[in-house]
Enzyme design. Structure first.
Site, PDB file in Angstrom:
ATOM      1  N   ASP A   9     -21.590  48.669 -27.622  1.00 44.06           N
ATOM      2  CA  ASP A   9     -22.184  49.797 -26.870  1.00 44.06           C
ATOM      3  C   ASP A   9     -23.134  50.603 -27.750  1.00 44.06           C
ATOM      4  O   ASP A   9     -23.801  49.941 -28.438  1.00 44.06           O
ATOM      5  CB  ASP A   9     -20.597  50.675 -27.144  1.00 44.06           C
ATOM      6  CG  ASP A   9     -20.213  51.141 -28.394  1.00 44.06           C
ATOM      7  OD1 ASP A   9     -20.782  50.746 -29.356  1.00 44.06           O
ATOM      8  OD2 ASP A   9     -19.044  51.780 -28.510  1.00 44.06           O
ATOM      9  N   CYS A  66     -18.740  47.449 -31.488  1.00 45.26           N
ATOM     10  CA  CYS A  66     -18.911  48.625 -31.178  1.00 45.26           C
ATOM     11  C   CYS A  66     -18.526  49.615 -32.584  1.00 45.26           C
ATOM     12  O   CYS A  66     -18.788  49.024 -33.847  1.00 45.26           O
ATOM     13  CB  CYS A  66     -17.437  48.958 -30.201  1.00 45.26           C
ATOM     14  SG  CYS A  66     -15.825  48.858 -30.844  1.00 45.26           S
ATOM     15  N   GLY A  67     -18.332  50.899 -32.724  1.00 43.71           N
ATOM     16  CA  GLY A  67     -17.894  51.577 -33.869  1.00 43.71           C
ATOM     17  C   GLY A  67     -17.123  50.978 -34.800  1.00 43.71           C
ATOM     18  O   GLY A  67     -17.579  50.692 -36.055  1.00 43.71           O
ATOM     19  N   THR A  68     -16.006  50.688 -34.522  1.00 43.78           N
ATOM     20  CA  THR A  68     -15.001  49.691 -35.422  1.00 43.78           C
ATOM     21  C   THR A  68     -14.676  48.368 -34.908  1.00 43.78           C
ATOM     22  O   THR A  68     -13.852  47.770 -35.771  1.00 43.78           O
ATOM     23  CB  THR A  68     -13.629  50.550 -35.016  1.00 43.78           C
ATOM     24  OG1 THR A  68     -13.388  50.633 -33.731  1.00 43.78           O
ATOM     25  CG2 THR A  68     -13.968  52.022 -35.562  1.00 43.78           C
ATOM     26  N   GLY A  69     -15.263  48.021 -33.696  1.00 43.80           N
ATOM     27  CA  GLY A  69     -14.675  46.644 -32.977  1.00 43.80           C
ATOM     28  C   GLY A  69     -13.391  46.850 -32.462  1.00 43.80           C
ATOM     29  O   GLY A  69     -12.895  45.826 -31.793  1.00 43.80           O
ATOM     30  N   VAL A  70     -12.457  48.060 -32.491  1.00 43.93           N
ATOM     31  CA  VAL A  70     -11.346  48.007 -32.071  1.00 43.93           C
ATOM     32  C   VAL A  70     -11.248  48.153 -30.348  1.00 43.93           C
ATOM     33  O   VAL A  70     -10.534  47.393 -29.806  1.00 43.93           O
ATOM     34  CB  VAL A  70     -10.546  49.367 -32.742  1.00 43.93           C
ATOM     35  CG1 VAL A  70      -9.283  49.673 -32.058  1.00 43.93           C
ATOM     36  CG2 VAL A  70     -10.265  48.958 -34.217  1.00 43.93           C
ATOM     37  N   GLY A  71     -11.908  49.273 -29.888  1.00 43.20           N
ATOM     38  CA  GLY A  71     -11.815  49.463 -28.536  1.00 43.20           C
ATOM     39  C   GLY A  71     -12.506  48.381 -27.724  1.00 43.20           C
ATOM     40  O   GLY A  71     -11.949  47.880 -26.805  1.00 43.20           O
ATOM     41  N   HIS A  99      -6.562  28.835 -36.896  1.00 40.40           N
ATOM     42  CA  HIS A  99      -5.334  28.990 -36.429  1.00 40.40           C
ATOM     43  C   HIS A  99      -5.188  29.466 -34.993  1.00 40.40           C
ATOM     44  O   HIS A  99      -4.093  28.896 -34.464  1.00 40.40           O
ATOM     45  CB  HIS A  99      -4.562  29.803 -37.614  1.00 40.40           C
ATOM     46  CG  HIS A  99      -4.408  29.097 -38.813  1.00 40.40           C
ATOM     47  ND1 HIS A  99      -3.697  29.548 -40.010  1.00 40.40           N
ATOM     48  CD2 HIS A  99      -5.083  27.791 -39.354  1.00 40.40           C
ATOM     49  CE1 HIS A  99      -3.527  28.714 -40.936  1.00 40.40           C
ATOM     50  NE2 HIS A  99      -4.526  27.879 -40.695  1.00 40.40           N
ATOM     51  N   ASN A 100      -5.961  30.383 -34.564  1.00 42.49           N
ATOM     52  CA  ASN A 100      -5.549  31.313 -33.242  1.00 42.49           C
ATOM     53  C   ASN A 100      -6.637  30.797 -32.312  1.00 42.49           C
ATOM     54  O   ASN A 100      -6.409  31.327 -31.278  1.00 42.49           O
ATOM     55  CB  ASN A 100      -5.819  32.657 -33.708  1.00 42.49           C
ATOM     56  CG  ASN A 100      -5.284  33.004 -34.936  1.00 42.49           C
ATOM     57  OD1 ASN A 100      -5.743  33.405 -36.104  1.00 42.49           O
ATOM     58  ND2 ASN A 100      -3.602  32.918 -35.005  1.00 42.49           N
ATOM     59  N   ARG A 133       0.294  22.268 -35.556  1.00 47.28           N
ATOM     60  CA  ARG A 133       1.339  23.129 -35.535  1.00 47.28           C
ATOM     61  C   ARG A 133       0.754  24.502 -34.778  1.00 47.28           C
ATOM     62  O   ARG A 133       1.619  25.448 -34.390  1.00 47.28           O
ATOM     63  CB  ARG A 133       1.687  23.424 -36.867  1.00 47.28           C
ATOM     64  CG  ARG A 133       1.234  24.209 -37.974  1.00 47.28           C
ATOM     65  CD  ARG A 133       1.571  24.338 -39.194  1.00 47.28           C
ATOM     66  NE  ARG A 133       0.858  25.412 -40.070  1.00 47.28           N
ATOM     67  CZ  ARG A 133      -0.148  24.960 -40.739  1.00 47.28           C
ATOM     68  NH1 ARG A 133      -0.930  23.809 -40.589  1.00 47.28           N
ATOM     69  NH2 ARG A 133      -0.637  25.973 -41.615  1.00 47.28           N
ATOM     70  N   HIS A 134      -0.397  24.766 -34.921  1.00 50.23           N
ATOM     71  CA  HIS A 134      -1.052  25.947 -34.267  1.00 50.23           C
ATOM     72  C   HIS A 134      -1.251  25.996 -32.620  1.00 50.23           C
ATOM     73  O   HIS A 134      -1.067  26.954 -32.044  1.00 50.23           O
ATOM     74  CB  HIS A 134      -2.515  26.249 -34.921  1.00 50.23           C
ATOM     75  CG  HIS A 134      -2.285  26.316 -36.136  1.00 50.23           C
ATOM     76  ND1 HIS A 134      -1.589  27.394 -37.053  1.00 50.23           N
ATOM     77  CD2 HIS A 134      -2.877  25.502 -37.306  1.00 50.23           C
ATOM     78  CE1 HIS A 134      -2.028  27.039 -38.463  1.00 50.23           C
ATOM     79  NE2 HIS A 134      -2.583  26.099 -38.429  1.00 50.23           N
ATOM     80  N   ARG A 137       1.776  27.649 -30.794  1.00 48.94           N
ATOM     81  CA  ARG A 137       1.711  28.979 -30.916  1.00 48.94           C
ATOM     82  C   ARG A 137       0.551  29.590 -30.044  1.00 48.94           C
ATOM     83  O   ARG A 137       0.914  30.692 -29.613  1.00 48.94           O
ATOM     84  CB  ARG A 137       1.607  29.395 -32.334  1.00 48.94           C
ATOM     85  CG  ARG A 137       2.510  28.854 -33.537  1.00 48.94           C
ATOM     86  CD  ARG A 137       2.193  29.026 -35.025  1.00 48.94           C
ATOM     87  NE  ARG A 137       3.116  28.108 -35.800  1.00 48.94           N
ATOM     88  CZ  ARG A 137       2.898  27.781 -37.011  1.00 48.94           C
ATOM     89  NH1 ARG A 137       1.969  27.987 -37.744  1.00 48.94           N
ATOM     90  NH2 ARG A 137       4.073  27.398 -37.639  1.00 48.94           N
TER      91      ARG A 137
HETATM   92  C1  RB5 Z   1     -17.881  55.439 -29.775  1.00 48.50           C
HETATM   93  O1  RB5 Z   1     -17.911  56.549 -30.335  1.00 48.50           O
HETATM   94  C2  RB5 Z   1     -16.498  54.766 -30.585  1.00 48.50           C
HETATM   95  O2  RB5 Z   1     -15.579  55.061 -30.061  1.00 48.50           O
HETATM   96  C3  RB5 Z   1     -16.911  52.988 -30.158  1.00 48.50           C
HETATM   97  O3  RB5 Z   1     -18.046  52.614 -30.538  1.00 48.50           O
HETATM   98  C4  RB5 Z   1     -15.714  52.258 -30.803  1.00 48.50           C
HETATM   99  O4  RB5 Z   1     -15.776  52.687 -32.109  1.00 48.50           O
HETATM  100  C5  RB5 Z   1     -14.282  52.309 -30.127  1.00 48.50           C
HETATM  101  O5  RB5 Z   1     -13.207  51.758 -30.548  1.00 48.50           O
END
Ligand code: RB5
Length: 149
Positions: A9, A66-71, A99-100, A133-134, A137
Site C-alpha cells: 500500500d 503495508c504499515g504493519t504487514g497485518v492487514g 514447516h508451513n 511430519r509437516h 499439518r
Molecule cells: C495504513 O494506515 C495502515 O493501516 C496499513 O498500512 C496497514 O498497516 C494495515 O494493516
C-alpha cells in the site's frame, strides 16, 4: 523461487522499491502489482492481486508490505491456497517455509528497517518445505478451506 509477485500500500511503496531491487539483484523476476506512489490507497487491493497471481500459478510466491504487514496478510489469507505469514524477524520467515510451506511473505514498513527486511526476505527465500511430519499439518490447514456445513 524465481518469479515473485509484489504488492504494497502507500505506506509500503518506498520499501517495496528497495526490496524489488534486492530481489532483482538476486536474479528473481518480480511482477509488481502496485501500488506505485505514496497516494493513500487500500491494502486489500494489492493483497488480492498478489494472492490471485500466486493461486493462478502466474508466480511461485508473493511478498506484501503495508504499515504493519497485518492487514495485507489477513487479506491474502482469505484466498484458498494462500498461506501468508507476517514476519518481523528472519527465524519465523525461514521456519514458515520449512514447516508451513508459506507462499506469501508480509512485513511492515513501520516495523522493520531496510536491512532487517532484506534479511527476512532472504531467510524466507532460502527455506524449502520439509514435508514429512509437516505435510499432514499443512493439508489439515488446507482442508479448512472446504465448506464445513
Ligand atoms: C495504513 O494506515 C495502515 O493501516 C496499513 O498500512 C496497514 O498497516 C494495515 O494493516
Amino acid at each position: 523461487m524465481k518469479k515473485i509477485a509484489f504488492g504494497c500500500d502507500h505506506v509500503g511503496f518506498l520499501l517495496k522499491a528497495e526490496i524489488v531491487a534486492h530481489l532483482e539483484d538476486k536474479g528473481i523476476e518480480v511482477i509488481d502489482k502496485g501500488t506505485w506512489s505514496g497516494e493513500r490507497t487500500d491494502y486489500p487491493l494489492y493483497a488480492s492481486a498478489v494472492a490471485q497471481a500466486v493461486v493462478s500459478g502466474e508466480v511461485e510466491g508473493g511478498i506484501l508490505i503495508c504499515g504493519t504487514g497485518v492487514g495485507i496478510s489477513i487479506t491474502a489469507n482469505k484466498f484458498p491456497g494462500i498461506r501468508a505469514v507476517v514476519c518481523s524477524e528472519p527465524y519465523s520467515a525461514l521456519l514458515s517455509r520449512q514447516h508451513n510451506n508459506t507462499n506469501v511473505l508480509a512485513f511492515g514498513s513501520r516495523v522493520v528497517g531496510l536491512d532487517l527486511a532484506k534479511m527476512i526476505v532472504d531467510a524466507w527465500l532460502s527455506g524449502q518445505f520439509e514435508g514429512g511430519r509437516h505435510q499432514a499439518r499443512v493439508e489439515a490447514i488446507d482442508a479448512l478451506e472446504s465448506p464445513r456445513i
